[in-house]
Design an enzyme around this catalytic site. Structure first.
Site, PDB file in Angstrom:
ATOM      1  CB  THR A   6      41.478  51.637  32.868  1.00 55.53           C
ATOM      2  OG1 THR A   6      40.608  51.061  31.885  1.00 55.53           O
ATOM      3  CG2 THR A   6      41.581  53.130  32.642  1.00 55.53           C
ATOM      4  CG  ASN A  44      40.490  46.209  22.337  1.00 56.42           C
ATOM      5  OD1 ASN A  44      41.660  46.476  22.089  1.00 56.42           O
ATOM      6  ND2 ASN A  44      39.559  47.135  22.423  1.00 56.42           N
ATOM      7  CB  THR A  74      41.443  49.457  52.078  1.00 55.83           C
ATOM      8  OG1 THR A  74      41.762  50.413  53.086  1.00 55.83           O
ATOM      9  CG2 THR A  74      41.032  48.138  52.713  1.00 55.83           C
ATOM     10  CB  CYS A  96      35.969  53.027  25.255  1.00 54.37           C
ATOM     11  SG  CYS A  96      36.542  51.685  26.275  1.00 54.37           S
TER      12      CYS A  96
HETATM   13  C1  LIG Z   1      38.828  45.930  28.425  1.00 52.63           C
HETATM   14  C2  LIG Z   1      40.204  46.305  28.072  1.00 52.63           C
HETATM   15  C3  LIG Z   1      40.948  47.212  28.855  1.00 52.63           C
HETATM   16  C4  LIG Z   1      40.373  47.976  30.021  1.00 52.63           C
HETATM   17  O1  LIG Z   1      39.975  47.181  31.063  1.00 52.63           O
HETATM   18  P1  LIG Z   1      39.141  47.831  32.282  1.00 52.63           P
HETATM   19  O2  LIG Z   1      38.617  46.686  33.016  1.00 52.63           O
HETATM   20  O3  LIG Z   1      38.066  48.668  31.657  1.00 52.63           O
HETATM   21  O4  LIG Z   1      40.063  48.681  33.056  1.00 52.63           O
HETATM   22  C5  LIG Z   1      42.259  47.462  28.480  1.00 52.63           C
HETATM   23  N1  LIG Z   1      42.802  46.863  27.409  1.00 52.63           N
HETATM   24  C6  LIG Z   1      42.129  46.002  26.640  1.00 52.63           C
HETATM   25  C7  LIG Z   1      42.799  45.369  25.479  1.00 52.63           C
HETATM   26  C8  LIG Z   1      40.810  45.695  26.941  1.00 52.63           C
HETATM   27  O5  LIG Z   1      40.135  44.853  26.143  1.00 52.63           O
END
Ligand SMILES: *Cc1c(COP(=O)(O)O)cnc(C)c1O
Length: 398
Positions: A70, A153, A250, A339
Site C-alpha cells: 500500500t 488479486n 527508523t 478490503c
Molecule cells: C495485498 C495487496 C496489496 C496491499 O498490500 P498491503 O500489505 O496491504 O500493503 C496491494 N496489491 C495487491 C495486488 C495485493 O494483493
C-alpha cells in the site's frame, strides 16, 4: 479451519520467524547508531537488501523498504507525479488499469482530486486482461506514469507486463526524438505474482515494482518498492536520512530481515510450489463443475492465470452469503478483495470485466497456499453444493 484465502494473507513461516526473532531482543540496535549494536542492525538491513534484490534481478541500491505494498504503491504514484509536475510546471497524465488494487486506484483518485492529475483507466477484456495496444493508444505527451499490476488479486489474471514494457520503451524512444524531456515511468504491483512467477525487472522493462511480505509467508507491515536507477520521483516521507533519503523513519529491522528470508525461500521453492498449487487449483476447478451455474472467471488459458487463485460466479446468489455459510462450517474464503468485503459494493474488477452488478455480487474467491491439500478441497465440496442449493432456493431471482 480450512484456510482458502491465501491471497489475503499467509501465516509467517517458521524459518522466517526464526530469522526475525533475534532482532526484537538481543540485536535490537538502531541501524543509524554508530556503535557495534547499531552496526549489527545496519548490516542486517544491508544483507536483507542484497537478498531481496537478487530474485528481482535488481541491484541492492534500487530497493526501498516500506511498510507494505500500500505504501509502495502510494509512493510510486504520488512520488512520480510530484516529480513530473515539477518538470512539466503543469499537471501530468497517469495511466492505470481499471482492475488495480484499491491502493493504486485510490492514490490515482487522490491525485485527481488534490492536484487535478488526469488519469486514464485502462479497460480489460472479459477475461480481465489489459491490451498492450490500449496502453500505447493512451500515452500522451504529458504521461508521467503507467501502472499495471502483474497478477490480479481477485481473478488471478496475469497481465502482459513485458509487452507493456516494450510499448513504454518505444514511447520513451519517441520522446527522445521529439525532445520531450518528461520521463515516462512504468510501475507494476507484483504482490500476487512474486511467489509463483520468475521476476526479472529488466526482462519486464519495469522501472518500479511493489511487493509486500505477508503474501508469501513473511510478516505483515513490511514491503518494498524497487526503483530503477535514475528514475525520478519525490520522496513522500521526510524526517531522516534512512533509505538513502528516500523514505524517512527508523528501519523496521526484524520485519525487513523477515521479508528477506521469505523472499529468498519463495524464490528458491518457486517452481515446485507453482506445480503443486496449480495441480490443486485445477482439481478445485474440476470439482466445481459439480455445481450448476458456477462460472470460473478470468483467463481461460491456464498459462495466463496465477496458480493460487480461482474465483467463481455463483449465479443468482451473493458471494457474501456463501462466505458466511462457509465460515459456519470452518472454511475461510473471500469475495474478491479483503478490503471490499463487508462494504457490499460489487467488485470493481468483475464490473470492469463486463459483469453486471448482480453477477459481480456472486463472485467468490478461493486462494490456495502451501498448507492446503486435496482433502481441503474435498471438504469444501462436501459443503459448497449444499450451501449454493440452499441459497438459490431462497433467492428471489430465478
Ligand atoms: C495485498 C495487496 C496489496 C496491499 O498490500 P498491503 O500489505 O496491504 O500493503 C496491494 N496489491 C495487491 C495486488 C495485493 O494483493
Amino acid at each position: 479451519m480450512i484456510y482458502l484465502d491465501n491471497a489475503a494473507t499467509t501465516p509467517v513461516s517458521d524459518e522466517v520467524l526464526d530469522a526475525m526473532m533475534p532482532f526484537f531482543s538481543e540485536k535490537f540496535g538502531n541501524p543509524s547508531s554508530i556503535y557495534a549494536l547499531g552496526r549489527e542492525a545496519k548490516d542486517a538491513v544491508n544483507e536483507s537488501r542484497e537478498t531481496v534484490a537478487k530474485p528481482l534481478g535488481a541491484s541492492p541500491s534500487e530497493i526501498i523498504f516500506t511498510s507494505g505494498a500500500t505504501e509502495s504503491n502510494n509512493l510510486a504514484l504520488k512520488g512520480v507525479c510530484q516529480s513530473a509536475a515539477n518538470i512539466l510546471r503543469s499537471t501530468p497524465h497517469v495511466i492505470v488499469s481499471s482492475i488495480e488494487h484499491h491502493c493504486v486506484l485510490d492514490s490515482a483518485k487522490y491525485l485527481t482530486k488534490s492536484y487535478g492529475v488526469d488519469v486514464t483507466y485502462l479497460p480489460v477484456n472479459e477475461e480481465g486482461l489489459v491490451d498492450p495496444q490500449d496502453v500505447a493508444d493512451a500515452i500522451r505527451e504529458n504521461t508521467a506514469l503507467i501502472s499495471v499490476m502483474y497478477g490480479n488479486n481477485e481473478t488471478g489474471s496475469i497481465e502482459p507486463i513485458a509487452e507493456i514494457g516494450k510499448v513504454v520503451a518505444a514511447a520513451r524512444e519517441a520522446r527522445k526524438k521529439s525532445e520531450n524531456v518528461l520521463p515516462i515511468v512504468f510501475h507494476t504491483d507484483a504482490v500476487q505474482a512474486f511467489q509463483y512467477i520468475d521476476i526479472d525487472v529488466d526482462k519486464l522493462g519495469v522501472d518500479m515494482l511493489s511487493l509486500t511480505a505477508h503474501k508469501f509467508y513473511g510478516p505483515k507491515g513490511v514491503g518494498l518498492l524497487y526503483v530503477r536507477k535514475g528514475t525520478k520521483f519525490s520522496p513522500q516521507q521526510q524526517g531522516g536520512a534512512q533509505e538513502r533519503n528516500l523514505r524517512a523513519g527508523t528501519e523496521n529491522v526484524p520485519y525487513i530481515v523477515g521479508m528477506a528470508k521469505a523472499m529468498q525461500l519463495a524464490a528458491e521453492h518457486r517452481a515446485e510450489a507453482a506445480n503443486k498449487i496449480t495441480e490443486l487449483r485445477d482439481y478445485l476447478i474440476e470439482r466445481m463443475k459439480e455445481i450448476p451455474d458456477a462460472d470460473l472467471i478470468g483467463p481461460k488459458d491456464p498459462e495466463k492465470r496465477l496458480p493460487h487463485i480461482a474465483s467463481f460466479l455463483f449465479k443468482r446468489i451473493e458471494g457474501e452469503s456463501i462466505l458466511i455459510n462457509l465460515d459456519l462450517v470452518g472454511i475461510a474464503a473471500s469475495s474478491g478483495s479483503a478490503c471490499t468485503s463487508g462494504s457490499l459494493e460489487p467488485s470493481h474488477v468483475t464490473k470492469a470485466m463486463g459483469y453486471g452488478d448482480m453477477e459481480a455480487h456472486g463472485a467468490t474467491r478461493f486462494s490456495l497456499g502451501k498448507m492446503n491439500t486435496k482433502t481441503d478441497i474435498d471438504e469444501l465440496m462436501k459443503h459448497l453444493p449444499v450451501i449454493v442449493a440452499k441459497l438459490r432456493a431462497m433467492s428471489p431471482i430465478k
